[in-house]
Design a protein around this motif. Sequence first.
Motif, short mmCIF file in Angstrom:
data_model
loop_
_atom_site.label_atom_id
_atom_site.label_comp_id
_atom_site.label_asym_id
_atom_site.label_seq_id
_atom_site.Cartn_x
_atom_site.Cartn_y
_atom_site.Cartn_z
N THR A 114 0.86 -1.17 0.00
CA THR A 114 0.00 0.00 0.00
C THR A 114 0.90 1.23 0.00
O THR A 114 1.84 1.32 0.79
N SER A 118 -0.99 7.98 -0.06
CA SER A 118 -1.80 8.08 -1.27
C SER A 118 -3.30 8.17 -0.99
O SER A 118 -4.08 8.35 -1.91
N GLU A 125 -11.09 8.74 -0.90
CA GLU A 125 -10.29 7.80 -1.68
C GLU A 125 -9.39 7.00 -0.75
O GLU A 125 -8.71 7.57 0.10
N ARG A 128 -3.71 3.82 -2.41
CA ARG A 128 -3.46 2.97 -3.57
C ARG A 128 -2.64 1.75 -3.15
O ARG A 128 -1.76 1.84 -2.32
N GLN A 146 -1.38 -1.38 -10.47
CA GLN A 146 -2.22 -0.94 -9.38
C GLN A 146 -3.35 -1.94 -9.20
O GLN A 146 -3.95 -2.42 -10.17
N GLU A 149 -9.87 -1.17 -7.01
CA GLU A 149 -10.69 -1.12 -5.79
C GLU A 149 -11.65 -2.31 -5.76
O GLU A 149 -12.05 -2.83 -6.80
#
Length: 182
Positions: A114, A118, A125, A128, A146, A149
Motif C-alpha cells: 500500500t 496516497s 479515496e 493505492r 495498481q 478497488e
Amino acid sequence: MQVLLEEFRQLPDYRKNKVRYTHPGEILFLSLLALLSGAGSYEDIATWMKERKRELSKFLGRAFKAPAYTTIRNTFLGIDTQAVEKMQQKWIHQLSNTPKDSQTLTIVATDGKTMRGSANKEMSEKARHIVSLFLTESKLTLAQAQVQEKTNEIPALVELLDALNLTNCVITMDAMHTQKKH
C-alpha cells in the motif's frame, strides 16, 4: 546513456505547442540524472540543469536551454505515464534477458504494498495498492500494477504474469497466491 536517452526521446509529446529545446522525454531523462545526483525538488532539478548547461549541450548534441522548474513540473504532470511504464518494462526486460549460463534460474519476487500517503480522506479515496515483480539478482522492478478497488492483488498479479514472457524463472509469492489456478 545515449541509448537510454534515445528511448526517452521516443516518448510521445503531449503538448500542443511543441518547442524543440524542451522535449518532454529529454526533460524526464535529465530530471532522472538530477535526481540521481541528489536533487530533491523541481527547483533543485532546474538548478542542476542550469549549472550543467554546457555539459548537457555536448551530451544532447545541440544547444540546450535549461527549462524553468514550472516546465519540469508540468512535464511530470502531463507525460503519458503508461508510455513511460512500457518504456521502463521494455528496458528492464532487455536487461533481464542478457545471455546467462543455461543452468542459472532467474528469481522473481512478487509483493503487494500500500502506497503511503496516497489516501485522500477529503475525496473519500482509499490508499493505492500496487503489486510488483522484482528481479532479485539485479535488484530491479520488472513490472508493477495498481490493484483495482474492491478486489485484492491476486487478479493484478495474474494479469502482470500473463503480460510478461518469463522463462527459466522461479517466482516467489505470498501465501495468498497459493491458489489452485496458479
